[in-house]
Design a protein around this motif. Sequence first.
Motif, PDB file in Angstrom:
ATOM      1  N   ALA A 155      73.517  95.346  41.356  1.00 32.55           N
ATOM      2  CA  ALA A 155      74.197  94.661  42.465  1.00 32.55           C
ATOM      3  C   ALA A 155      73.145  94.019  43.320  1.00 32.55           C
ATOM      4  N   TRP A 156      73.681  92.879  43.916  1.00 32.26           N
ATOM      5  CA  TRP A 156      72.711  92.588  45.266  1.00 32.26           C
ATOM      6  C   TRP A 156      73.717  92.599  46.517  1.00 32.26           C
ATOM      7  N   VAL A 157      73.157  93.235  47.573  1.00 31.50           N
ATOM      8  CA  VAL A 157      74.019  93.624  48.723  1.00 31.50           C
ATOM      9  C   VAL A 157      73.443  92.934  50.018  1.00 31.50           C
ATOM     10  N   TYR A 158      74.095  92.014  50.625  1.00 37.65           N
ATOM     11  CA  TYR A 158      73.727  91.255  51.846  1.00 37.65           C
ATOM     12  C   TYR A 158      74.110  92.195  53.112  1.00 37.65           C
ATOM     13  N   ASN A 159      73.113  92.729  53.823  1.00 37.69           N
ATOM     14  CA  ASN A 159      73.176  93.545  54.861  1.00 37.69           C
ATOM     15  C   ASN A 159      73.067  92.678  55.900  1.00 37.69           C
ATOM     16  N   ALA A 160      74.322  92.056  56.647  1.00 36.63           N
ATOM     17  CA  ALA A 160      74.291  91.240  57.577  1.00 36.63           C
ATOM     18  C   ALA A 160      73.717  91.309  58.830  1.00 36.63           C
ATOM     19  N   VAL A 161      73.799  92.538  59.311  1.00 34.29           N
ATOM     20  CA  VAL A 161      72.896  92.732  60.816  1.00 34.29           C
ATOM     21  C   VAL A 161      71.482  93.125  60.437  1.00 34.29           C
ATOM     22  N   ALA A 162      71.345  93.840  59.550  1.00 36.30           N
ATOM     23  CA  ALA A 162      69.780  94.144  59.188  1.00 36.30           C
ATOM     24  C   ALA A 162      69.227  92.853  58.758  1.00 36.30           C
ATOM     25  N   ASN A 163      69.865  91.782  58.141  1.00 33.29           N
ATOM     26  CA  ASN A 163      69.426  90.839  57.756  1.00 33.29           C
ATOM     27  C   ASN A 163      68.400  91.097  56.378  1.00 33.29           C
ATOM     28  N   THR A 164      68.887  91.892  55.479  1.00 36.16           N
ATOM     29  CA  THR A 164      68.175  92.228  54.472  1.00 36.16           C
ATOM     30  C   THR A 164      69.039  92.230  53.184  1.00 36.16           C
ATOM     31  N   VAL A 165      68.475  92.178  52.006  1.00 34.03           N
ATOM     32  CA  VAL A 165      69.207  92.178  50.791  1.00 34.03           C
ATOM     33  C   VAL A 165      68.771  93.689  49.995  1.00 34.03           C
ATOM     34  N   SER A 166      69.767  94.353  49.704  1.00 36.73           N
ATOM     35  CA  SER A 166      69.478  95.616  48.724  1.00 36.73           C
ATOM     36  C   SER A 166      69.914  95.470  47.442  1.00 36.73           C
ATOM     37  N   MET A 167      68.878  95.806  46.450  1.00 38.62           N
ATOM     38  CA  MET A 167      69.159  95.616  45.160  1.00 38.62           C
ATOM     39  C   MET A 167      69.653  97.004  44.558  1.00 38.62           C
ATOM     40  N   ILE A 168      70.511  97.117  44.080  1.00 40.06           N
ATOM     41  CA  ILE A 168      71.118  98.386  43.502  1.00 40.06           C
ATOM     42  C   ILE A 168      71.274  98.269  41.919  1.00 40.06           C
ATOM     43  N   GLU A 169      70.709  99.599  41.140  1.00 37.38           N
ATOM     44  CA  GLU A 169      70.839  99.553  39.655  1.00 37.38           C
ATOM     45  C   GLU A 169      71.883 100.829  39.609  1.00 37.38           C
ATOM     46  N   GLU A 200      79.414 106.236  38.901  1.00 37.40           N
ATOM     47  CA  GLU A 200      79.222 107.285  39.790  1.00 37.40           C
ATOM     48  C   GLU A 200      77.583 107.381  40.314  1.00 37.40           C
ATOM     49  N   THR A 201      76.767 106.889  39.554  1.00 38.29           N
ATOM     50  CA  THR A 201      75.261 107.128  39.857  1.00 38.29           C
ATOM     51  C   THR A 201      74.520 105.735  40.115  1.00 38.29           C
ATOM     52  N   MET A 202      74.050 105.496  41.446  1.00 40.30           N
ATOM     53  CA  MET A 202      73.514 104.305  41.737  1.00 40.30           C
ATOM     54  C   MET A 202      72.119 104.684  42.440  1.00 40.30           C
ATOM     55  N   THR A 203      71.385 103.586  42.346  1.00 41.65           N
ATOM     56  CA  THR A 203      69.904 103.695  43.036  1.00 41.65           C
ATOM     57  C   THR A 203      69.470 102.441  43.799  1.00 41.65           C
ATOM     58  N   VAL A 204      69.151 102.521  45.057  1.00 46.86           N
ATOM     59  CA  VAL A 204      68.596 101.400  45.505  1.00 46.86           C
ATOM     60  C   VAL A 204      67.214 101.199  45.153  1.00 46.86           C
ATOM     61  N   THR A 205      66.900 100.137  44.420  1.00 42.41           N
ATOM     62  CA  THR A 205      65.442  99.970  43.991  1.00 42.41           C
ATOM     63  C   THR A 205      64.710  99.048  44.772  1.00 42.41           C
ATOM     64  N   GLN A 206      65.259  98.418  45.564  1.00 43.97           N
ATOM     65  CA  GLN A 206      64.541  97.459  46.314  1.00 43.97           C
ATOM     66  C   GLN A 206      65.365  96.783  47.561  1.00 43.97           C
ATOM     67  N   THR A 207      64.728  96.664  48.527  1.00 42.50           N
ATOM     68  CA  THR A 207      65.211  96.068  49.908  1.00 42.50           C
ATOM     69  C   THR A 207      64.240  95.050  50.252  1.00 42.50           C
ATOM     70  N   MET A 208      65.114  93.853  50.239  1.00 44.07           N
ATOM     71  CA  MET A 208      64.240  92.625  50.769  1.00 44.07           C
ATOM     72  C   MET A 208      64.377  92.082  52.048  1.00 44.07           C
ATOM     73  N   ALA A 209      63.372  92.014  52.940  1.00 42.49           N
ATOM     74  CA  ALA A 209      63.863  91.624  54.286  1.00 42.49           C
ATOM     75  C   ALA A 209      63.820  90.035  54.412  1.00 42.49           C
ATOM     76  N   MET A 210      64.559  89.569  55.316  1.00 38.55           N
ATOM     77  CA  MET A 210      64.425  88.039  55.352  1.00 38.55           C
ATOM     78  C   MET A 210      64.145  87.824  56.742  1.00 38.55           C
ATOM     79  N   SER A 211      63.536  86.442  56.860  1.00 37.77           N
ATOM     80  CA  SER A 211      63.089  86.161  58.358  1.00 37.77           C
ATOM     81  C   SER A 211      64.153  86.250  59.252  1.00 37.77           C
ATOM     82  N   ASP A 212      63.664  86.842  60.448  1.00 38.43           N
ATOM     83  CA  ASP A 212      64.692  86.895  61.324  1.00 38.43           C
ATOM     84  C   ASP A 212      64.480  86.805  62.677  1.00 38.43           C
TER      85      ASP A 212
END
Length: 207
Positions: free
Chosen positions: A132-146, A151-163
């Motif tokens: 899953a790719w999640v848009y974090n609106a206030v942080a202005n980042t995208v988290s990638m979840i595998e 029941e078991t998830m891991t955030v494998t990457q967080t991508m920061a966008m220009s803000d």
Amino acid sequence: SGKVFVSMTEARNYVNGRAGTGDPKHGLLELENRAFLNQIAALDCAGDACQKALFDLEPLPPQHPQPEDALAIPFGIQVSDDEATLVVTAAGSDKVFTVDARTGDVLGQIGVGWTPRGVALQSDVEGRPQKAWVYNAVANTVSMIEFESPETMTVTQTMAMSDPTDPQVKLGRAAFNSAKASTTGTFACVSCHPDGLTDQLMWNLES
């Protein structure tokens, strides 16, 4: 298969009663500091008429969730290809969580960035959640979840966008959208004032 899932924050004005009238028996004390119920509505429209079920994401008053278990302001929803799992953002709790699409049971949850709203889901060949790719609106980042499982998830990457947002303004937005200041962790300022506007409801916040 004819089903629709709707994220909901249900205002408990039926408990708050004559809000705004000055009646001392109507306020946050009677609401037990649970101004909203965080829910998902499941509509099954496969037949001649739609049937509705409500999934409560937290215990109902007088029981309360532990703040770390609260799922405030459910927002974005995606359904796995096998239609067994919902992947949902809890915008006020800075989390992504999974729900059994048939029973409404919360299966798992994981923290992401500030105010997650949008979510895109990729399922595996058997239809189960895979990534899953999640848009974090206030942080202005995208988290990638595998997903190892729902029941078991891991955030494998967080991508920061220009803000270009001023850092202090950004902190203020995060506080306004966060439910962590609520004793139950179930609602935030933005619950009554979505995106800084008004919800058109009359609240009596005297206790």
